[in-house]
Design a protein around this motif. Structure first.
Motif: not given
Length: 633
Positions: A486-503
């Protein structure tokens, strides 16, 4: 060589003459009519007391005695002009046995069997502390540590009134001294509430000047209950005494009305103390008890020198709550202000020193446990130095859950300044960001510094006008991968991380935030967050006067995905209630479903090439965090 007959006759005549003179002098002393000295006694006492002294008659009870009983009838000592009309002392008669020879030889007389009949005392002290029973021009003497030696003392039909404007105490009642002891029983008002003052001591017979004289005192009112038992050096010599005291009051300042140490308003108190009084000085050898919920022990000296109060104290709190140092009136004012302007983080503690009297002090303090909810601060220690209208809190050390805060706080209201100047220089070291933030979503070793100077009657007002700087730095920490994206304003990575390993977490290489303060506005001049996958930079301001936040964060991803948050992230709201906005909404707007859909919509549009903007490249290497930190710390 033997005397001649004529020489022997001359020596005999001289001896007879000397004997006659001595006899005549002894008869003169033993039969001297005291009434002749009435005028001289009046003049001498008037000059000594600074007010008019009048004696109806002065007489002795026997024709010949070297220790006659002297009686002064209708004795009147007028009030000083500042104390109003009437008499300070009025006695129907004062009777005492007086040794005449010491007086003739220039020494102070020893009084025996003193009896006062119809004695009325009218004691007055004004709001500035000027008392009609004290001679401010009198210099301390070698006898100040002793009382008056009395072979006997009694008062018949006595009455006393006291109007003490400085203590807000007015009482009146009976004054007795006889074979059963000394007793004072009075009633009146203390700060406008009903009050009673009682004193009791043993009879005064055959006491030497340095004899121990025990007594008890009880002052009761709805505002203060003060019990004291102890002893003076000499009968009724309250200039030199030792006491055991128990005080319960709704406010520490009511106890200060009695001991006059220059103390302040607080939560209710329950204290016990062992104290000594010598001249105008107090020595607190031991003090223990509670102020509100704060438990403490202490010792102190309170000296009066050149019309100034000098305090030297050591205070140890087992538990300490800052709210206990404000009385009900202060807390009510603070609550009213908060109700009017809303919740505030910066304290509204009053720092105006205009009402602080001529007081100097040094107070070492230590608190083993701070009574603060949800706070990283655990202990506090330091030294308070007061020099009139200059207050410094030096050598501050506050232990935190991790790390410590050190530094200096100064309040300066010298040279007749209407409002005080507050200077703060506090450093944070060896701390942990997750401890301060209260979450492990972002971690790392934390350093910080706040150096601000402003003017105002409260801490909040002074910081609202402050100039200076504030900053924090974190190096080699961790941050949740989602937050880094989110700091990098990268929505794709943010959504991908939540789906794979949110922690999942990634390294936080550096977080440096620095503000320059001008008239209470903190403007970000250094704001960078460098993570393993992104670089975020911020700008904006925080108003210390209103506590409003207006910050925005823009970022770049080191390996960007197709979906990118095109608008900066906004941080708004207040210090008490911060909020986040997205999709170009004004800082402080709520991050609701509509703003999220708008942000996603813009990201998809940019991915499809609609209104596409150029992206700034991200440096592949981390920034020099230590150099950046030095600029803000």
């Amino acid at each position: 060589m033997a005397l001649s007959a004529e020489g022997r006759r001359r020596a005999g005549r001289i001896s007879l003459i000397v004997l006659a003179i001595v006899t005549a002098l002894a008869l003169a002393i033993g039969t001297f009519p005291i009434g002749i000295l009435r005028g001289a006694i009046e003049d001498r006492l008037s000059a000594r007391l600074g007010t008019s002294v009048r004696i109806g008659t002065a007489k002795r009870n026997s024709f010949f005695s070297f220790s006659p009983v002297i009686t002064l009838e209708s004795l009147r000592i007028a009030q000083p002009s500042w104390a109003g009309d009437g008499d300070m002392v009025h006695a129907k008669s004062i009777q005492a046995r007086v040794a005449v020879l010491p007086v003739v030889l220039g020494r102070a007389p020893r009084l025996e069997d003193v009896t006062a009949t119809g004695l009325n005392l009218s004691l007055v002290r004004d709001s500035n502390g000027r008392a009609n029973w004290e001679n401010r021009d009198r210099k301390p003497s070698s006898n100040d540590g002793k009382g008056q030696g009395l072979a006997g003392f009694s008062i018949r039909d006595g009455h006393v009134t006291l109007r003490d404007d400085k203590r807000s105490l007015t009482i009146s009642g009976q004054l007795k001294a006889d074979a059963s002891g000394v007793r004072v029983e009075t009633k009146g008002k203390f700060h406008g509430t009903p009050a009673s003052l009682a004193f009791s001591g043993p009879k005064i017979v055959g006491l030497e000047a340095d004899a121990r004289y025990p007594f008890q005192l009880l002052l009761t009112s709805p505002l203060l209950e003060l019990r004291a038992s102890g002893a003076s050096v000499g009968a009724l010599n309250f200039r030199t005494m030792a006491l055991d005291i128990r005080a319960k009051a709704s406010n520490l300042k009511y106890l200060d009305d009695v001991i006059e140490a220059g103390l302040f308003g607080t939560a209710p108190i329950d204290l016990t103390a062992r104290v000594r009084h010598s001249g105008r000085d107090w020595f607190v050898d031991r003090l223990a008890g509670r102020i509100g919920s704060s438990r403490l022990t202490a010792k102190a000296t309170v000296l009066k020198r050149d019309e100034r109060t000098k305090i030297d104290a050591d205070v140890h709190f087992v538990e300490f709550g800052f709210d206990d140092l404000a009385d009900a009136e202060g807390r009510a004012k603070a609550a009213a202000i908060e109700a009017r302007i809303g919740p505030r983080v910066l304290p509204g503690t009053r720092i105006n020193l205009s009402k602080v009297g001529p007081t100097d002090g040094r107070i070492l303090f230590k608190a083993d446990r701070l009574l603060l909810e949800n706070s990283a601060f655990k202990t506090l220690a330091g030294k308070i130095v007061l020099e009139g209208k200059l207050l410094r809190i030096e050598n501050i050390v506050a232990e935190m859950t991790s790390g410590r805060m050190t530094g200096l706080v100064e309040v300066d209201q010298r040279n007749g300044a209407r409002r005080p100047k507050l200077s703060i220089d506090l450093k944070f070291a060896d701390g942990r960001l997750e401890t301060v933030m209260g979450t492990k979503d972002i971690t790392g070793p934390l350093q910080g510094r706040v150096a601000l100077t402003g003017t105002g009657d409260t801490i909040r007002e002074a910081l609202g006008t402050a100039n200076g700087r504030a900053g924090l730095a974190v190096e080699s920490g961790t941050i949740k991968r989602t937050f880094a994206a989110v700091l990098g304003q990268d929505l794709g990575k943010a959504i991908g991380t939540v789906l794979r390993d949110k922690d999942a977490v990634v390294p936080l290489r550096c977080l440096v935030v620095g503000f320059e303060a001008t008239q209470g506005d903190l403007v970000a001049n250094q704001f960078v967050a460098d993570t393993a996958i992104s670089l975020g930079t911020g700008k904006g301001r925080i108003s210390l006067a209103s506590e409003q936040i207006s910050l925005s964060i823009s970022g770049q991803s080191r390996n960007p995905s197709v979906l990118r948050l095109e608008d900066p992230i906004g941080i708004g709201g207040t210090l008490a209630s911060p909020s986040i906005s997205a999709a170009g909404e004004p800082p402080g707007s709520k991050l609701d479903r509509g703003s999220v859909f708008s942000a996603v919509g813009k990201s998809i549009g940019r991915a499809l090439g609609i209104g596409k903007k150029e992206r700034m490249p991200v440096p592949p290497n981390p920034i020099d965090c230590r150099a950046a930190a030095r600029q803000v710390l």
